[in-house]
Design an enzyme around this catalytic site. Structure first.
Site, PDB file in Angstrom:
ATOM      1  N   ASN A 247       1.517   5.409  16.990  1.00 19.63           N
ATOM      2  CA  ASN A 247       2.082   4.581  15.920  1.00 19.63           C
ATOM      3  C   ASN A 247       1.759   5.165  14.552  1.00 19.63           C
ATOM      4  OD1 ASN A 247      -0.688   3.955  16.256  1.00 19.63           O
ATOM      5  ND2 ASN A 247      -0.404   2.058  15.117  1.00 19.63           N
TER       6      ASN A 247
ATOM      7  N   CYS B  83      -0.655   4.632  12.618  1.00 21.79           N
ATOM      8  CA  CYS B  83      -2.073   4.884  12.350  1.00 21.79           C
ATOM      9  C   CYS B  83      -2.757   5.568  13.517  1.00 21.79           C
ATOM     10  CB  CYS B  83      -2.784   3.584  11.992  1.00 21.79           C
ATOM     11  SG  CYS B  83      -2.180   2.863  10.460  1.00 21.79           S
TER      12      CYS B  83
ATOM     13  N   GLU C 151      -3.539   4.847  16.541  1.00 24.50           N
ATOM     14  CA  GLU C 151      -4.499   4.206  17.443  1.00 24.50           C
ATOM     15  C   GLU C 151      -3.836   3.527  18.635  1.00 24.50           C
ATOM     16  OE1 GLU C 151      -3.482   0.541  14.998  1.00 24.50           O
ATOM     17  OE2 GLU C 151      -3.438   2.718  14.822  1.00 24.50           O
TER      18      GLU C 151
END
EC number: 1.17.4.1
Length: 721
Positions: A384, A386, A388
């Protein structure tokens, strides 16, 4: 001498509020306590004069419901007496902001305001109350338990949840979305439409480009017709720019591409500082999916083959994303029906490093690493915004009018974070804290309306994937006088997340008795028990503290460490009862909520003991680290740039052993670093078993009086929770 008389002489603007001057003392004079005076001044000078006054709780509640500020469906789950009592108890906790930035962040970004923006309608306690009413879903006793966890900063829901809970006019509660794009115009068109819908609802959206045929590939068997991925990236960037979330901010998007896609070098070139405007991508984030074989080829200084997604699909009936390039590399290389081009593997990594120095991009997802850990049958093909979230997905099929022929599984994730310092302080209540956090995120997954994105709705309804994370690791270490780059820090991180993982799986197993198993549970490594072998098929003392300091900390805080026998019993219960959620843990960057909670972000070290932030018209805000004082200062003194990438990677790797998804891992490099240094960091993270790399931040040489040392990059506020 009064607080206002202490304002330093360097602030001469007549209209400058005293709280700005008081906050500046934190950095200029190193007087950390003055920041608390800044909080007091901010509340008195700015907040109270702009807060709408009500004479009773009932008058306030009636006004907020009648005028469409609060959702009456949430309010009506409770009696007025219960609402009043929860509110009374919230204020009885006597919450206080630990620093000025926390207060500023709340009133600037989270507090409910009148529609004209002139009046505040909530204090922090009121926002927490609306969250617990929403997350408890009508259960009064549970609401009281949740109130304790949230208002004491033990558990913090992600920004989309914390901001929108209980509001009548709101965005969604979900933080991030992941969408596949397949190699046809219908899939491309549908992805753009879905992106617009999700972005306007405050979500950050990542999209997969790996399966798009390369530039020059045939269309309808006619050679050299495809334009490749760049025009699609341009369309997506314009879509995110248009869907600007009620004018609050530009939509946030990322695109992921496999390292062995033929357009990979053009993909990277879009972020060059001197890129032609026709191809330059300014605001879209880039991510690379890199398999093991790429590192092997670079180690041997060999050419790396880039494989045509069009030919791979024609030959194998599978998209490029859904095969293991590492396993099939030499078969693909030998197959004369697969068109391939070649680049030098070391040159590829050098280009990645150059781009990191120029822009901070691309993100890196270690393909085989995440798929080896994957407990589910389908492949993980992307992450995604970020880096994670790592979950499997399956493709959708469409009719010519873009209607679904077959709805695949795309991804959403519901995020929240534990405050490590406060969680440890919870002591014997640690297990209840994790249980309530998992139940809260599960509730968000079950009430979120994602019908505008049917493939994401399907994935969510079948999997109820969660992403419970953590923040304030450096804060906990420093206040307990442990250096971030010490063996004790790694030892603590390992045992803390080992303990969290146990209670998270236990909570989801108990939820399964009430909610049922997630759809494909029987086909996972959870069902046959093999996922838990790492906890069971080891010596009894394998997962125990290796340092006396960490052993003493867990004893001091009375946090019980699960034993091998605990895991054996839990694994059997999971095989019997299942899990309510396909995924449980993911560690996001926690930008906004770390400031709100006045703690250090995620698992990262602080950049400096007092961080400098630029916040719009206020200019510089000085943010002291968690409980910064003369005792903790030495343990904050060496910040992220001084520590370098290795200690940060060691910490992430320790946690990653127990996190079933990934960790937002940011690398910090000084201006003296070279591309070779960055390549060493990638290799070290890869060898240590990290799942991904988020940003690379480079501290640049700047003018002596400037404090903006770091490349500034657009970040997804929905995702940097």
């Amino acid at each position: 001498m009064s607080v206002k008389e202490k304002i330093p002489a360097f602030n001469t603007q007549e209209d400058l509020e005293s709280y700005i001057s008081l906050n500046a003392y934190t950095k200029v004079y190193g007087d950390f306590k003055m920041d608390l005076h800044a909080v007091e001044a901010y509340i008195q000078e700015h907040v109270k004069p702009k807060t709408k006054v009500f004479h009773s709780t009932k008058e306030r509640l009636d006004f907020l419901v009648k005028n469409d500020y609060y959702d009456e469906n949430i309010i009506n789950m409770y009696s007025f007496e219960q609402f009043e009592e929860i509110t009374r108890k919230a204020y009885a906790y006597r919450f206080r902001y630990a620093n000025f930035m926390g207060a500023f962040k709340f009133y600037n970004a989270y507090a409910l305001k009148t529609f004209d923006g002139k009046w505040y309608l909530e204090n922090y306690e009121d926002r927490v109350v609306m969250n617990v009413l929403f997350l408890a879903n009508g259960n009064y006793n549970k609401a009281l338990k949740l109130l304790k966890q949230i208002i004491t900063n033990r558990f913090q829901p992600a920004t989309p949840t914390f901001l929108n809970a209980g509001r009548k006019k709101r965005g969604e509660f979900v933080s991030c979305y992941l969408l596949r794009i397949e190699d046809n115009m219908e899939s491309i068109g549908r992805a753009i439409t879905t992106t617009l819908q999700l972005s306007k609802r405050d979500g950050g959206v990542a999209l997969l480009l790996t399966n798009i045929r390369e530039s020059g590939a045939p269309i309808k068997k006619i050679e050299n017709q495809s334009s490749g991925i760049i025009p699609i990236m341009k369309l997506l960037e314009d879509s995110f720019s248009y869907a600007n979330q009620l004018g609050q901010r530009q939509g946030a998007g990322a695109v992921y591409l496999h390292a062995h896609h033929p357009d990979v070098m053009q993909f990277l070139d879009t972020k060059r500082e001197n890129a032609d405007e026709k191809i330059r991508i300014k605001s879209l984030s880039l991510g690379l999916v890199i398999p093991d074989i790429t590192f092997t080829l670079a180690k041997n200084n060999e050419e790396m083959a880039l494989f045509s997604p069009y030919d791979v699909y024609e030959e194998y009936g599978k998209p490029l994303s859904d095969i293991s390039v590492t396993e099939m590399y030499y078969e693909l290389l030998a197959n004369q029906r697969i068109k391939k081009t070649f680049i030098n593997a070391r040159k590829f990594f050098q280009t990645v490093a150059e781009l990191h120095f120029e822009s901070g991009y691309p993100y890196i997802l270690f393909d085989d690493t995440v798929n080896r850990r994957n407990a589910h049958p389908n492949r993980i093909v992307m992450s995604n915004l970020c880096s994670e979230i790592v979950q499997p997905s399956t493709p959708s099929e469409f009719h010519h009018d873009l209607a679904f022929k077959k709805v695949g599984n795309d991804i959403s994730c519901n995020l929240g974070s534990l405050n490590i310092a406060k969680a440890m302080e919870s002591g014997p209540e640690f297990s209840e804290l994790v249980k309530l956090a998992i139940e809260s995120l599960d509730l968000v997954s079950r009430v979120s309306n994602l019908e505008t994105a049917p493939s994401i709705q399907k994935g969510n309804s079948e999997n109820h994937a969660l992403g419970l994370g953590a923040m304030n690791l450096h804060g906990f270490l420093a206040t307990n006088q442990i250096y971030y780059n010490s063996p004790e820090a790694i030892d603590f991180t390992n045992i803390f997340f080992y303990t969290v993982a146990y209670h998270a799986f236990k909570a989801s197993s108990e939820l399964a008795l009430e909610k049922g198993k997630f759809k494909n549970f029987e086909n996972t490594k959870f069902a046959d028990g093999s996922y838990f072998d790492k906890y069971i098929k080891v010596e009894p003392d394998f997962w125990t503290p290796k340092t006396e300091r960490v052993k003493a900390l867990f004893q001091k805080y009375q946090v019980e460490i699960p034993t091998r026998e605990n895991w054996k019993e839990l694994a059997l219960n999971i095989q019997k009862n299942g899990l309510a959620n396909s995924h449980l843990l993911a560690i996001a960057p926690t930008g906004s909520i770390s400031y709100l909670s006045s703690c250090t972000p995620s698992l990262q070290p602080v950049v400096s003991p007092v961080e400098v932030r630029k916040e719009g018209r206020l200019g510089r805000i000085y943010v002291p680290a968690y409980q910064l004082n003369k005792d903790s200062y030495p343990f904050y003194k060496d910040g992220a740039y001084e520590l370098g990438p290795e200690p940060i990677i060691n910490i992430a790797a320790a946690a990653q052993q127990h996190v079933d998804q990934a960790i937002s891992l940011t690398l910090f490099m000084t201006d003296k670093a070279t591309t070779r240094d960055l390549n060493k960091a990638y290799i070290y993270a890869f060898k240590k078993g990290c799942s991904s790399i988020y940003y690379v931040r480079v501290r640049q040489e700047v003018l002596e009086d400037s404090e903006d040392h770091t490349i500034q990059m657009q970040q997804c506020e929905a995702c940097v929770i």
